[in-house]
Design an enzyme around this catalytic site. Structure first.
Site, mmCIF file in Angstrom:
data_model
loop_
_atom_site.group_PDB
_atom_site.id
_atom_site.type_symbol
_atom_site.label_atom_id
_atom_site.label_comp_id
_atom_site.label_asym_id
_atom_site.label_seq_id
_atom_site.Cartn_x
_atom_site.Cartn_y
_atom_site.Cartn_z
ATOM 1 N N LYS A 171 47.451 54.657 68.447
ATOM 2 C CA LYS A 171 46.187 54.075 68.909
ATOM 3 C C LYS A 171 45.794 52.908 68.014
ATOM 4 C CE LYS A 171 41.467 54.796 68.354
ATOM 5 N NZ LYS A 171 41.175 53.439 68.719
ATOM 6 N N GLU A 246 44.982 56.264 54.625
ATOM 7 C CA GLU A 246 44.829 55.011 53.868
ATOM 8 C C GLU A 246 43.423 54.511 54.147
ATOM 9 O OE1 GLU A 246 47.022 54.000 51.826
ATOM 10 O OE2 GLU A 246 48.634 55.337 52.464
ATOM 11 N N CYS A 280 41.859 45.393 53.036
ATOM 12 C CA CYS A 280 41.485 46.529 52.190
ATOM 13 C C CYS A 280 41.813 46.256 50.730
ATOM 14 C CB CYS A 280 42.210 47.781 52.658
ATOM 15 S SG CYS A 280 43.987 47.516 52.768
ATOM 16 N N GLU A 381 31.768 49.582 50.038
ATOM 17 C CA GLU A 381 32.690 48.613 50.624
ATOM 18 C C GLU A 381 31.942 47.737 51.630
ATOM 19 O OE1 GLU A 381 35.725 49.968 53.416
ATOM 20 O OE2 GLU A 381 37.206 48.749 52.352
#
Ligand code: NAD
Length: 478
Positions: A171, A246, A280, A381
């Site tokens: 996906k 991750e 990231c 973040e």
């Protein structure tokens, strides 16, 4: 473009017939649709993958190598088309999308060779017995990827899963599914075996959740946000599914006074702002030794001001559009929060309406100073073109500041003192440490984060081990 599901070798609408709007970040306009699938589509994809499982597992490594290479060659041959689709769908500059398509093809090529080279161990017990380990495919596995590096990260998961002999239900992010659709079309074009790779499109809480909940999908490889990862872990753990997660980061980029400052700055501008800061691995906290703080600050501000924000199709554009309206609003809200927390905006800080893209989602590269390590700007973040500067007085304080976050994905150190570099590398609580470089990737190395940045590692043999189940066989010799 209508992004369809790819199940059992065929493109298909969602069973419900529903579709999501697909937005072009540079204009803010709807330019296509994406199948809005649910658990019924996941079930169809599972059935196709399950039916293809045994054949693919028993396909000779050389054949798997050929198929994965054929995918790599087909992406290379159609690179411009893929890159244009990626740039339009994600908002990133076209030149950057071209580079990412090279890497997407490389992922397939790299794991094609892994299929050929993968081996397992044997352990002899003198003249008593010999053990050998079988590394068998897990079966049907799920791969879920995010929107920031769409095909690059999608292929990074699918390629090792297939190389290790699994069939896949995958996906892509609902925000950036265009290149996964092109990959599906490529599979059909080259006659890739039906059912081996299946792609289901749609929303995370519907399609992703159904994949994680599906008892027949034996492993989930996920890249995305930490809170989604937490939710996936809670859902999958009671079923004892294999999980590779991750997740997010809040990466430090540390510049010491003995660094080659010009070299550090040249890379730091990318570490801070490449792909609109939506990588990231971007360094969102720039830690600078106090003796060079003003110099580095002035230079990085000067360089950030030069970055051209605008139309992703222009060759001189350095910063494209932010992927979606909600993310655009989230990044801007952090800039407001920085002001509320008492930070000073040294440059940027606002949305932009570049010529020809007036209604798109653009944000100026933004540099903030004056906030302590506990402020939300320095702990959460943001995932946009926003960095925060913090001075440090010595190595000990640099280490303390770097580690003062729940995240542990990647850290970068700039110093000419190698002893210090090694000492710091050993003590930084991060899965990846770059010394005097950034984003220099060898696909054989373990890739992933510590602490809240994830569980498990991707890359090289780590990925091949994740996608296989070890079985020890012990044979008595007497
Ligand atoms: P996200 O967590 O919102 O979504 C990632 C994927 O998970 C999407 O495909 C989404 O549809 C799906 N998803 C959402 N809810 C789900 C659920 N309940 N069950 C299963 N799947 C679900 O992340 P995002 O906003 O797409 O991506 C940005 C995040 O990804 C950032 O935090 C970034 O740091 C992280 N990221 C990490 C790495 C890494 O290697 N560690 C690489 C790239 C991005």
């Amino acid at each position: 473009m209508v992004v369809l599901n790819y199940i059992n070798g065929k493109m298909q609408e969602a069973v419900s017939g529903l579709q999501l709007d697909n937005f072009e970040p540079a204009t803010g306009n709807v330019y296509g649709h994406v199948a809005d699938s649910d658990s019924a589509d996941v079930q169809l994809a599972f059935e196709a993958a399950n039916a293809a499982k045994s054949n693919w597992a028993n396909t000779a490594a050389e054949e798997k190598f050929k198929w994965l290479n054929a995918l790599a060659d087909a992406i290379d041959a159609d690179r411009e088309n893929f890159a244009k689709a990626e740039s339009r769908d994600q908002g990133k500059p076209l030149w950057l999308a071209r580079n990412e398509m090279i890497r997407a093809a490389q992922n397939f090529r790299f794991f094609a060779t892994a299929a050929m080279q993968f081996a397992s161990e044997s352990h002899a017990m003198e003249n008593k017995a010999i053990n050998y380990t079988l590394r068998q495919p897990v079966g049907v596995v799920g791969c879920i990827s995010p929107w920031n590096l769409p095909l690059y990260l999608f292929s990074w998961k699918i390629a090792p899963a297939l190389a290790a002999g699994n069939t896949v239900v995958a996906k892509p992010s609902e925000f950036t599914a265009a290149t996964a659709h092109l990959l599906a079309e490529t599979c059909i074009k080259i006659g890739f075996p039906a059912g081996v790779l299946n792609i289901v499109n749609g929303l995370g809480p519907k399609v992703g959740q159904a994949m994680v909940e599906h008892r027949g999908i034996k492993a989930i490889s996920f890249t995305g946000g930490t809170s989604t990862g937490k939710h996936i872990a809670a859902t999958a753990a009671p079923m004892f599914k294999k999980l590779s997660l991750e997740l997010g980061g809040k990466n430090p980029n540390i510049i010491f006074d003995d660094a080659d400052i010009e070299k550090a700055l040249k890379t730091t501008i990318n570490t801070s702002f490449l792909n609109q800061g939506e990588i990231c691995l971007c360094g969102s906290r720039l830690l600078i030794h106090e003796s060079i703080y003003d110099k580095v600050k002035n230079r990085i501000v000067e360089e950030a001001k030069k970055l051209k924000v605008g139309n992703p199709n222009n060759d001189d554009t350095r910063i494209g559009a932010i992927v979606s309206k909600p993310h655009f609003e989230k990044v801007l809200s952090y800039i407001e929060l920085a002001k509320e927390e008492g930070g000073q905006i040294l440059t940027g800080g606002a949305a932009l309406n570049p010529e020809g893209c007036e209604s798109g989602w653009f944000i100026e590269p933004t540099i903030i100073e004056g906030l302590g390590p506990k402020c939300r700007i320095n702990t959460e973040e943001i995932f946009g073109p926003v960095i925060s500067l913090l001075p440090f007085k010595d190595e000990e304080e640099a280490l303390q500041l770097a580690n003062a976050t729940e995240y542990g994905l990647a850290a970068t150190i700039w110093t000419e003192n190698l002893t210090r570099a090694h000492r710091l590398a050993a003590n930084l609580e991060f899965g990846i440490v770059w010394i005097n470089c950034w984003l220099l990737r060898d696909l054989r190395t373990p890739f992933g984060g510590a602490k809240s940045s994830g569980v498990g590692r991707e890359g090289g043999w780590e990925a091949m081990r994740f996608f296989t189940e070890p079985k020890n066989v012990c044979i008595a010799l007497s």
